[in-house]
Design an enzyme around this catalytic site. Structure first.
Site, PDB file in Angstrom:
ATOM      1  N   GLY A 116      -0.202   5.611  -4.229  1.00 20.82           N
ATOM      2  CA  GLY A 116      -0.824   6.908  -4.526  1.00 20.82           C
ATOM      3  C   GLY A 116      -0.166   8.024  -3.721  1.00 20.82           C
ATOM      4  O   GLY A 116       0.152   9.101  -4.262  1.00 20.82           O
ATOM      5  N   GLU A 149     -12.437  -4.674  -3.991  1.00 19.32           N
ATOM      6  CA  GLU A 149     -12.934  -3.305  -3.770  1.00 19.32           C
ATOM      7  C   GLU A 149     -12.235  -2.291  -4.686  1.00 19.32           C
ATOM      8  O   GLU A 149     -12.768  -1.209  -4.928  1.00 19.32           O
ATOM      9  CB  GLU A 149     -12.722  -2.892  -2.310  1.00 19.32           C
ATOM     10  N   ASN A 150     -11.062  -2.635  -5.181  1.00 20.32           N
ATOM     11  CA  ASN A 150     -10.311  -1.679  -6.012  1.00 20.32           C
ATOM     12  C   ASN A 150     -10.987  -1.376  -7.366  1.00 20.32           C
ATOM     13  O   ASN A 150     -10.669  -0.377  -8.006  1.00 20.32           O
ATOM     14  CB  ASN A 150      -8.868  -2.144  -6.240  1.00 20.32           C
ATOM     15  N   ASP A 193       0.828  -1.211   0.000  1.00 22.39           N
ATOM     16  CA  ASP A 193       0.000   0.000   0.000  1.00 22.39           C
ATOM     17  C   ASP A 193       0.865   1.265   0.000  1.00 22.39           C
ATOM     18  O   ASP A 193       1.995   1.256   0.495  1.00 22.39           O
ATOM     19  CB  ASP A 193      -0.906  -0.023   1.254  1.00 22.39           C
TER      20      ASP A 193
HETATM   21  C1  IPE Z   1      -5.393  -2.730  -0.066  1.00 20.59           C
HETATM   22  O1  IPE Z   1      -5.086  -1.397  -0.241  1.00 20.59           O
HETATM   23  C2  IPE Z   1      -5.385  -3.438  -1.386  1.00 20.59           C
HETATM   24  C3  IPE Z   1      -4.081  -3.606  -2.008  1.00 20.59           C
HETATM   25  C4  IPE Z   1      -2.942  -3.239  -1.521  1.00 20.59           C
HETATM   26  C5  IPE Z   1      -4.107  -4.250  -3.302  1.00 20.59           C
HETATM   27  P1  IPE Z   1      -6.215  -0.278  -0.356  1.00 20.59           P
HETATM   28  O2  IPE Z   1      -5.540   1.008  -0.530  1.00 20.59           O
HETATM   29  O3  IPE Z   1      -7.190  -0.664  -1.413  1.00 20.59           O
HETATM   30  O4  IPE Z   1      -6.936  -0.382   1.063  1.00 20.59           O
HETATM   31  P2  IPE Z   1      -7.802   0.690   1.861  1.00 20.59           P
HETATM   32  O5  IPE Z   1      -8.896   1.118   0.940  1.00 20.59           O
HETATM   33  O6  IPE Z   1      -6.914   1.814   2.236  1.00 20.59           O
HETATM   34  O7  IPE Z   1      -8.301  -0.047   3.074  1.00 20.59           O
HETATM   35  C1  IPE Z   2      -1.658   0.319  -3.348  1.00 22.50           C
HETATM   36  O1  IPE Z   2      -1.460   1.677  -3.375  1.00 22.50           O
HETATM   37  C2  IPE Z   2      -1.944  -0.254  -4.715  1.00 22.50           C
HETATM   38  C3  IPE Z   2      -3.318  -0.696  -4.920  1.00 22.50           C
HETATM   39  C4  IPE Z   2      -4.254  -0.715  -4.021  1.00 22.50           C
HETATM   40  C5  IPE Z   2      -3.646  -1.173  -6.256  1.00 22.50           C
HETATM   41  P1  IPE Z   2      -2.641   2.728  -3.302  1.00 22.50           P
HETATM   42  O2  IPE Z   2      -3.057   3.083  -4.675  1.00 22.50           O
HETATM   43  O3  IPE Z   2      -3.741   2.206  -2.454  1.00 22.50           O
HETATM   44  O4  IPE Z   2      -1.932   3.942  -2.607  1.00 22.50           O
HETATM   45  P2  IPE Z   2      -2.563   4.976  -1.575  1.00 22.50           P
HETATM   46  O5  IPE Z   2      -3.149   4.190  -0.459  1.00 22.50           O
HETATM   47  O6  IPE Z   2      -3.601   5.746  -2.332  1.00 22.50           O
HETATM   48  O7  IPE Z   2      -1.407   5.809  -1.151  1.00 22.50           O
HETATM   49 MG    MG Z   3      -4.151   2.410  -0.456  1.00 21.96          MG
END
Ligand code: IPE
Ligand code: IPE
Ligand code: MG
Length: 247
Positions: free
Chosen positions: A21, A65-66, A18
């Site tokens: 972003g 959920e993504n 995680d």
């Molecule tokens: C969890 O991260 C899923 C992956 C790393 C693939 P998210 O960024 O989707 O989780 P939340 O929404 O912060 O709980």
């Molecule tokens: C994890 O990074 C990758 C996926 C969930 C695909 P994020 O995209 O969730 O990064 P943040 O949480 O927005 O920083």
């Molecule tokens: Mg995330």
């Protein structure tokens, strides 16, 4: 059940990758650039895991959920995944790494399904090191899929509902042929599991790292291993029992 791992060395590590972003935001870049850098971090981690003699490394790459993210981000993530697989499958086969996908396969884009299926088949014989890729994965979906399969098996007469126990139930999970993770790592400072391996991590050690996933390098990985080595896993017993060999 596959439970054994040596006292201080995990056999299976699962990672919630995680923070892509936030990494991008911090560097004034678009989110997808964070994902691109995140994909590069996977390779380093894979090598570190192999060098440390791990048998399994499971990576949470895309949750059920993504799909609710903006369409262009989902699209970009799928493109990146396709690209990643194109480059990495060759490397994995060369190094005799087995690939196992966990998640709802059939809902992924067909080009990706094809790549994954081919890689799984071609690497099936490798036994030393397995990389699990959690794609379109969610624990609750997994439990529902297991329940459906068990209901069908009950109707077919291959499962006796009165004799069903967890040892049999777990075979119906996507991870049926994998040991439970000894250690679950989550990066980026978030302290939650986000629907990842909820059944399988019932007795796992959890390690939360502040590092954003694209910055999670070999030394971050080793810091998690060192932390794990200090833990005492008790599985409901007392510390004294664990010190007595006959316990
Ligand atoms: C969890 O991260 C899923 C992956 C790393 C693939 P998210 O960024 O989707 O989780 P939340 O929404 O912060 O709980
Ligand atoms: C994890 O990074 C990758 C996926 C969930 C695909 P994020 O995209 O969730 O990064 P943040 O949480 O927005 O920083
Ligand atoms: Mg995330």
């Amino acid at each position: 059940m596959h439970q054994e791992s040596t006292k201080n060395q995990p056999r299976h590590i699962a990672i919630i990758m995680d923070g892509n972003g936030r990494w991008a935001k911090k560097h004034g870049l678009p989110r997808i650039e964070g994902h691109r850098r995140g994909a590069q971090a996977v390779r380093q981690c894979l090598e570190a895991a192999r060098d440390h003699g791990l048998r399994y490394l499971t990576l949470y790459a895309f949750s059920v959920e993504n799909w609710d993210r903006p369409e262009e981000e989902v699209h970009a993530l799928m493109d990146l995944l396709d690209q990643f697989l194109k480059e990495q499958i060759h490397h994995m086969l060369k190094h005799k790494i087995r690939l196992r996908v966990i998640g709802r396969y059939h809902e992924l884009p067909s080009n990706i399904q094809k790549r994954l299926r081919e890689a799984e088949e071609r690497s099936a014989e490798f036994t030393k090191f397995t990389v699990g890729l959690a794609l379109n994965y969610g624990s609750r979906t997994e439990v529902v899929d297991a329940a459906r399969a068990i209901a069908k098996a009950t109707q077919a007469g291959t499962v006796d509902p009165d004799r069903l126990d967890y040892a049999q139930f777990r075979d119906f999970l996507y991870t049926g042929d994998m040991p439970d993770p000894d250690l679950v790592i989550r990066t980026s400072g978030e302290s939650r599991l986000s629907n990842f391996l909820l059944m399988q991590s019932a007795y796992s050690e959890i390690y939360f790292s502040e590092v954003l996933w694209p910055d999670f390098d070999r030394s971050s990985f080793e810091a998690a291993l060192e932390d794990y080595a200090q833990r005492e896993r008790r599985y409901g017993k007392t510390s004294e029992q664990l010190q007595t060999p006959a316990s």
